[in-house]
Design a protein around this motif. Sequence first.
Motif, PDB file in Angstrom:
ATOM      1  N   THR A  42      -2.713  17.770   9.214  1.00 49.31           N
ATOM      2  CA  THR A  42      -1.474  16.983   9.275  1.00 49.31           C
ATOM      3  C   THR A  42      -1.571  15.956  10.390  1.00 49.31           C
ATOM      4  O   THR A  42      -2.230  16.182  11.418  1.00 49.31           O
ATOM      5  N   PRO A  58      -5.159   8.324   1.848  1.00 52.40           N
ATOM      6  CA  PRO A  58      -3.929   8.425   1.048  1.00 52.40           C
ATOM      7  C   PRO A  58      -2.776   8.914   1.911  1.00 52.40           C
ATOM      8  O   PRO A  58      -2.976   9.640   2.897  1.00 52.40           O
ATOM      9  N   GLN A  95       0.710  10.983   2.120  1.00 49.30           N
ATOM     10  CA  GLN A  95       1.581  11.991   1.520  1.00 49.30           C
ATOM     11  C   GLN A  95       2.446  12.571   2.623  1.00 49.30           C
ATOM     12  O   GLN A  95       1.946  13.264   3.514  1.00 49.30           O
ATOM     13  N   GLN A 153       5.261  15.030   4.292  1.00 45.58           N
ATOM     14  CA  GLN A 153       5.633  16.430   4.122  1.00 45.58           C
ATOM     15  C   GLN A 153       6.814  16.547   3.161  1.00 45.58           C
ATOM     16  O   GLN A 153       7.805  15.826   3.280  1.00 45.58           O
ATOM     17  N   GLU A 199       6.458  15.955  -0.116  1.00 45.80           N
ATOM     18  CA  GLU A 199       6.091  15.236  -1.328  1.00 45.80           C
ATOM     19  C   GLU A 199       5.025  16.015  -2.087  1.00 45.80           C
ATOM     20  O   GLU A 199       4.153  16.659  -1.495  1.00 45.80           O
ATOM     21  N   ALA A 218       2.650  14.812  -4.056  1.00 51.01           N
ATOM     22  CA  ALA A 218       1.351  14.153  -4.164  1.00 51.01           C
ATOM     23  C   ALA A 218       1.359  12.903  -3.299  1.00 51.01           C
ATOM     24  O   ALA A 218       2.422  12.396  -2.917  1.00 51.01           O
ATOM     25  N   PRO A 219       0.173  12.376  -2.975  1.00 52.30           N
ATOM     26  CA  PRO A 219       0.122  11.133  -2.197  1.00 52.30           C
ATOM     27  C   PRO A 219       0.795   9.981  -2.938  1.00 52.30           C
ATOM     28  O   PRO A 219       0.777   9.928  -4.167  1.00 52.30           O
ATOM     29  N   VAL A 220       1.393   9.078  -2.167  1.00 50.25           N
ATOM     30  CA  VAL A 220       2.052   7.895  -2.729  1.00 50.25           C
ATOM     31  C   VAL A 220       1.363   6.659  -2.155  1.00 50.25           C
ATOM     32  O   VAL A 220       1.799   6.066  -1.174  1.00 50.25           O
ATOM     33  N   THR A 228      -1.612   4.061  -0.501  1.00 51.38           N
ATOM     34  CA  THR A 228      -2.278   4.001   0.798  1.00 51.38           C
ATOM     35  C   THR A 228      -1.521   3.103   1.785  1.00 51.38           C
ATOM     36  O   THR A 228      -1.998   2.889   2.903  1.00 51.38           O
ATOM     37  N   ARG A 251       2.767   2.226   2.853  1.00 49.66           N
ATOM     38  CA  ARG A 251       4.166   2.483   2.550  1.00 49.66           C
ATOM     39  C   ARG A 251       5.040   1.989   3.699  1.00 49.66           C
ATOM     40  O   ARG A 251       4.546   1.656   4.778  1.00 49.66           O
ATOM     41  N   PHE A 301       2.552  13.530   7.939  1.00 58.48           N
ATOM     42  CA  PHE A 301       1.685  13.291   6.779  1.00 58.48           C
ATOM     43  C   PHE A 301       0.784  14.509   6.564  1.00 58.48           C
ATOM     44  O   PHE A 301       0.196  15.036   7.522  1.00 58.48           O
ATOM     45  N   THR A 302       0.682  14.918   5.332  1.00 57.01           N
ATOM     46  CA  THR A 302      -0.128  16.089   5.008  1.00 57.01           C
ATOM     47  C   THR A 302      -1.375  15.675   4.236  1.00 57.01           C
ATOM     48  O   THR A 302      -1.479  14.550   3.733  1.00 57.01           O
TER      49      THR A 302
END
Length: 895
Positions: free
Chosen positions: A471, A509, A511, A513, A515, A517-519, A521, A523, A536-537
């Motif tokens: 993380t 990527p 993602q 915590q 979520e 799946a990754p959204v 690269t 945001r 972020f995980t």
Amino acid sequence: MREGTAALIRREDYVAPAYWIRTVDLTFDLDPAKTLVTSKMKVERNAAVPHGPLRLHGEELNLLRVLIDGESVSFRQEGHELIIESAPDADFSLEIRNTCAPEKNTSLSGLYTSGGGFFTQCEAEGFRRITYFLDRPDVMAVYTVTLRADKAKYPVLLSNGNLLETADLDNGRHLAKWHDPFPKPSYLFALVAADLVSREQRIRTRAGKDHLLQVYVRRGDLEKTEHAMNSLVASIVWDEARFGLPLDLERFMVVGVSDFNMGAMENKGLNIFNTSALLASPATATDADFSRIESIVAHEYFHNWTGNRVTCRDWFQLSLKEGLTVFRDQEFSMDMAATPSARAVCRIQDVRQLRAVQFPEDSGAMAHPVRPDSYVEINNFYTPTVYEKGSEVVRMYQTLVGRKGFEAGIKLYFERHDGQAVTCDDFAAAIADANPGSALSTRLEAFKRWYAQSGTPRVQARGSYDAAAQTFTLTLKQHNPATAGQPGKLPQVIPVTMGLLSREGQVLPLQLQGEAAPVGTERVLVLDEAEQTFVFTGVATEPVPSLLRGFSAPVVLDDGLSDAELLVLLKHDADAFNRWEASQRLALNRILQAVRTGEALVLDTDYLEAMRAVLRDPQLDAAFKELALTLPGEGYVAEQLDVVDPQEIHAAVEAAYQQLAAALADDWAAAYEAHQVKAGYEPSPVQSGQRALANLALSMLVLHATRTGDTVWPGRAYQRFKDATNMTERLGALAALVNAHAELAEPALQRFHALFKHEALVVDKWFALQARASEDGGKTFARVKQLLQHPDFTLKNPNRARSLLASLCMFNPAAFHRSDAAGYVLWAEQVLLLDGINPQLAGRVARAMDRWTVLAEPYRSAAREAIARVAAKPELSNDVREIVERALASDGSAA
């Protein structure tokens, strides 16, 4: 009002007018000494407010008669108001006849003469210098204008809208009658009467309508208007394609004038331009001039909708039109640049300008919100905060709702408010209402703090990586330092566009915590509290955060990144802005270290090799390289310090340049040779970038040569100066010699003046180049004092005055801030002289002292003495008095 304390105008005191003016029929009998103005108006009482007298604004006018419904009426004059107590409750006609003296109008506000012609500038409050009127932006009327003048002297007669009639009159005079079908406030009125020639082009828009485009200039300048016309056509096409906003008049006219306080003015259908923002040829204009002209032509055309069709309710809402339209012209410029790299260069240049002029304003005596709460003189609030920071606020709208969402919001804005005078709140509501559930609509009231709070927010970002849990925890904190009148601030809505990179430069990527799946690269994180944490995980390796990509909010970011992490971003970040930012941060860290410790600056091998890698990288565009290899400006360095010694900063920056020049000498020579443009001149992003890098390389080579006694590169620069086929290369070579104080600088300056002495805009460059030259033992300041006595110098032309005075006082801190206070003495003398000629221009130059309180001694005390000397003059314009009094009051006011 020119004496004593002027009235403070407050936003909270706004009330609608007691009367509306619905139509205006103006007739001008034009004469330089005495112009007769007859105004016939249809007036109606505003039933929504308590009944009161009709109060009309007027300044420097000779009133001849006042009639209501054809009958004489009693009135009185108080200060700059004509007051009619007995105005009827019912609709009535009002006729006013007065004269004004255009040839005596050196302020260039209202109706004035220039180069044997008549011109106007009515924004913000110039119309009251033409005739008595409700001179405020919320009074919108339909204008019909008849111009009568000597035909031989003034063959061209122009006003807003569509041409209805022309006719010859007795005694060699003629007339032209114009009608603008769209209601507009008085600040958008314009007329021109002069001996001009025009470039014409007919176009058919997407809507299938034909329009006539005309660019008018004085005889001899017509060949320099092609770029302006091309820019106008491109602007019309872009606005209709991007926002669905078509040209709405039969014709659209642009006129150039050499005496003009601003860059240009968006009068409905009749834009009036400073010639510096209109005329360009390869021989007389640089790549930067071509780019500036394209941007300003677009800006003024875009105002046709964002400012004209929908205008400001009051002047506190100025950013409603200016910030929005700057954003639109920036988007246009990026779209015209086409390639991702060229778009990034546009963005970098815009941010560099914001930091150079707006960030200092946010921390100085004239700090104010994007929507000010009060003013004494509205001319003083045509500022980088209203324009450039206002543009960044609009950009954040787009970031929060997306490009398509923003376009939907603009569409709703015009559906609701076309033909109205509205507020920044109306614009915010339209964007939010068109995007329900968006990050904006759910935070709208908090977002609007950007309009209410002055100062530049500081954002601190710190990350921690948990290898076992894979993380990455990112904690963001925001704080907006105290500014004058605003000791405490509430958290603002700050969109932080970001990504994560591995230490080897791979994109990771994203993602958060919670979520599934990754959204992607990249945001947007929305920081709307004093402190927020984002986890972020699935982060497989310790990342380097790339934050505030594309400069997604106008803040100062402290991300705590090490040199090693900045080098990762410089080499690998997918965001070109953050690659450039890393280059600037690496240089800034070293310059600040030297200034803060007082030690001599020594550039380390890691930094020099990183810059060498940038210069050699075949994947990077030349324009980007030039930006990355140009060091932070001295003013920007000063912004990072609590106590500023301009001479220490100058010494550190100069040392950095000299070492960069010496260490990379062979690479500079290779870059210079590799970036010679062989093809015919065009101001394209590719060619402009090549010339920019070649000019930077040449300046480095000449700088190094003058320090080592080598004569080869100064000689080559002089030869390039003589042989150049375009102004960009000629001026670049001249600047290389002048900034290095090379022996060949003097003969080159003399030759340049001899070549271009009849080209006023090029002579402006000649003055500015010398005033902005790197200071070396007082040489630059001494030259400026000599140039004040030059036969070609005058305070009466704004371009010429700015070329020397603003260049020294606002853009050359080392030459201006002298330990003997001579720079401050010169500033005080020139501000007082200018104030008697052109108060608006005097106010602009007075702003050079905005941040005097952060200066180290002896500069601080000497600066205060100079400001007090100006403030002590009994008769000062409101423009200058407001600035110097706020400067004096700022001593400790924001502590």
